[in-house]
Design an enzyme around this catalytic site. Structure first.
Site, PDB file in Angstrom:
ATOM      1  N   ASP A  42      -2.752  -1.676   9.833  1.00 49.03           N
ATOM      2  CA  ASP A  42      -2.855  -1.696   8.411  1.00 49.03           C
ATOM      3  C   ASP A  42      -3.609  -3.168   7.795  1.00 49.03           C
ATOM      4  O   ASP A  42      -3.810  -3.193   6.835  1.00 49.03           O
ATOM      5  CB  ASP A  42      -1.518  -1.534   7.729  1.00 49.03           C
ATOM      6  CG  ASP A  42      -0.950  -0.123   8.111  1.00 49.03           C
ATOM      7  OD1 ASP A  42      -1.742   0.781   8.333  1.00 49.03           O
ATOM      8  OD2 ASP A  42       0.277   0.123   7.539  1.00 49.03           O
ATOM      9  N   LYS A  65       0.799  -1.016  -0.049  1.00 43.63           N
ATOM     10  CA  LYS A  65       0.008  -0.105  -0.038  1.00 43.63           C
ATOM     11  C   LYS A  65       0.826   1.227  -0.020  1.00 43.63           C
ATOM     12  O   LYS A  65       2.168   1.106   0.439  1.00 43.63           O
ATOM     13  CB  LYS A  65      -0.883   0.080   1.295  1.00 43.63           C
ATOM     14  CG  LYS A  65      -0.295  -0.118   2.645  1.00 43.63           C
ATOM     15  CD  LYS A  65       0.076   1.184   2.987  1.00 43.63           C
ATOM     16  CE  LYS A  65       0.918   1.154   4.274  1.00 43.63           C
ATOM     17  NZ  LYS A  65       1.680   2.334   4.857  1.00 43.63           N
TER      18      LYS A  65
HETATM   19  O1  C5P Z   1      -0.339  -1.401  14.575  1.00 50.99           O
HETATM   20  P1  C5P Z   1       0.842  -1.529  14.161  1.00 50.99           P
HETATM   21  O2  C5P Z   1       1.753  -2.750  15.098  1.00 50.99           O
HETATM   22  O3  C5P Z   1       1.396  -1.623  12.789  1.00 50.99           O
HETATM   23  O4  C5P Z   1       1.525  -0.380  14.532  1.00 50.99           O
HETATM   24  C1  C5P Z   1       3.513  -0.067  15.195  1.00 50.99           C
HETATM   25  C2  C5P Z   1       3.408   0.854  15.884  1.00 50.99           C
HETATM   26  O5  C5P Z   1       3.134   2.027  15.329  1.00 50.99           O
HETATM   27  C3  C5P Z   1       2.465   0.894  17.129  1.00 50.99           C
HETATM   28  O6  C5P Z   1       3.039   0.133  18.385  1.00 50.99           O
HETATM   29  C4  C5P Z   1       2.546   2.464  17.572  1.00 50.99           C
HETATM   30  O7  C5P Z   1       3.640   2.512  18.404  1.00 50.99           O
HETATM   31  C5  C5P Z   1       2.620   3.075  16.275  1.00 50.99           C
HETATM   32  N1  C5P Z   1       1.227   3.266  15.810  1.00 50.99           N
HETATM   33  C6  C5P Z   1       0.302   4.523  16.328  1.00 50.99           C
HETATM   34  N2  C5P Z   1      -0.665   4.779  15.936  1.00 50.99           N
HETATM   35  C7  C5P Z   1      -1.235   4.256  14.661  1.00 50.99           C
HETATM   36  C8  C5P Z   1      -0.609   3.158  14.341  1.00 50.99           C
HETATM   37  C9  C5P Z   1       0.590   2.793  14.542  1.00 50.99           C
HETATM   38  O8  C5P Z   1       1.105   5.214  17.031  1.00 50.99           O
HETATM   39  N3  C5P Z   1      -2.499   4.715  14.501  1.00 50.99           N
END
Ligand code: C5P
Length: 293
Positions: A138, A12
């Protein structure tokens, strides 16, 4: 007979990424316009006699144990259905790793869909989306791809029709540079949201109209400055690609990948010619309407 299934996992790009306040759960509230592209990984899921979940990957930086999102996704479904793991999953990476292109999340999304098919267990979409959100912000978007406005922490989706004909996409990823999404969010300081509200409203319209001139004026990625400051090579890629003036050039997600959007392949090729391919991995792709799966 033991079954085998091959699934595609598309990357993406974030056409816009507006990061708002940090929430009590540690995530940031955001609004993002997400678009799937033709660059994709290939996953082969194979039933095996041996007991266990075995992951193999052609990319040395990708972990093959329980920390891999593919492992997590597979185990969530198998445990839900009480199926003991007898699976071999081969991940053929083409999407750069830790690059802001959602590669790991897309592999996990592809496995959710793939395993449901392999065991012939159709799932209601809301259930699948909920499981996907538990794996990563995502992952829900990457289950379906296309074009969507993502809100919440990225898991709430409103789908839209992607531009037609598709836009040409250049993906430029600095070799040997990986950025932690967590690091980028941690180093981000929220700015003036009132002014962004107005601009963000115009992004989706301009994008769907394929109006790149307006899009260049109104779109933004809030994490771009964070990564640009930490990784000057990303700034150099942006500068180089901008020498081809017709496209929109922006960092994707938390980076370090920079993408360029163009109406014509010729302009995209011109932008690529500005890059030093000894230092930058380059892909010539296009936006996609439906999942490649
Ligand atoms: O959800 P995912 O594990 O992909 O996100 C990785 C990191 O990115 C999270 O642990 C967080 O620190 C940060 N994040 C965030 N806000 C979001 C998405 C991700 O702070 N909306």
């Amino acid at each position: 007979m033991k079954k085998t299934l091959i699934v595609q996992a598309p990357a993406k790009i974030n056409i816009a990424l507006w990061v708002k306040e940090k929430r009590p759960d540690g995530y940031h509230e955001l609004e993002s316009i997400m678009q799937s592209i033709s660059l994709s990984d290939t996953l082969t899921i194979q039933e095996v006699k041996e007991s266990g979940l075995f992951i193999e990957c052609n990319h040395p930086a990708v972990p093959t144990g329980p920390e891999n999102l593919v492992h997590k996704a597979a185990m969530v479904l198998l445990e839900r259905w009480n199926i003991p793991p007898h699976l071999h999953i081969r991940i053929e990476k083409k999407i750069p790793v830790a690059a802001g292109l959602g590669g790991g999340s897309s592999d996990a999304a592809a496995i959710l869909g793939g395993i449901a098919r392999l065991y012939d267990k159709p799932m209601a979409l809301p259930d699948l989306l909920e499981i996907a959100a538990g794996i990563g912000s995502d992952v829900p978007f990457l289950l379906h791809g296309g074009l969507a406005l993502a809100t919440g922490r990225g898991e709430k989706l409103t789908y839209a029709e992607p531009p037609r004909p598709p836009l040409v996409v250049v993906i430029a990823n600095p070799k040997g540079v990986q950025v932690s999404t967590k690091w980028a969010y941690q180093n981000y300081t929220p700015g003036d949201n009132a002014r962004k509200e107005e601009r963000f409203k115009q992004v989706l319209q301009a994008y769907r109209r394929r109006d790149l001139d307006t899009l260049k004026r109104v779109t933004f990625n809030d994490l771009e400055n964070v990564t640009l400051q930490g990784y000057p090579e990303v700034a150099r890629i942006k500068e180089a690609m901008k020498k081809e003036p017709t496209g929109l050039v922006l960092m994707s997600g938390s980076g370090p990948t920079v993408f360029g959007l163009y109406h014509e392949r010729k302009a995209a090729v011109q932008a690529i010619s500005m890059l030093d391919q000894n230092k930058v991995n380059v892909f010539l792709e296009h936006t996609t309407r439906t999942p490649v799966k």
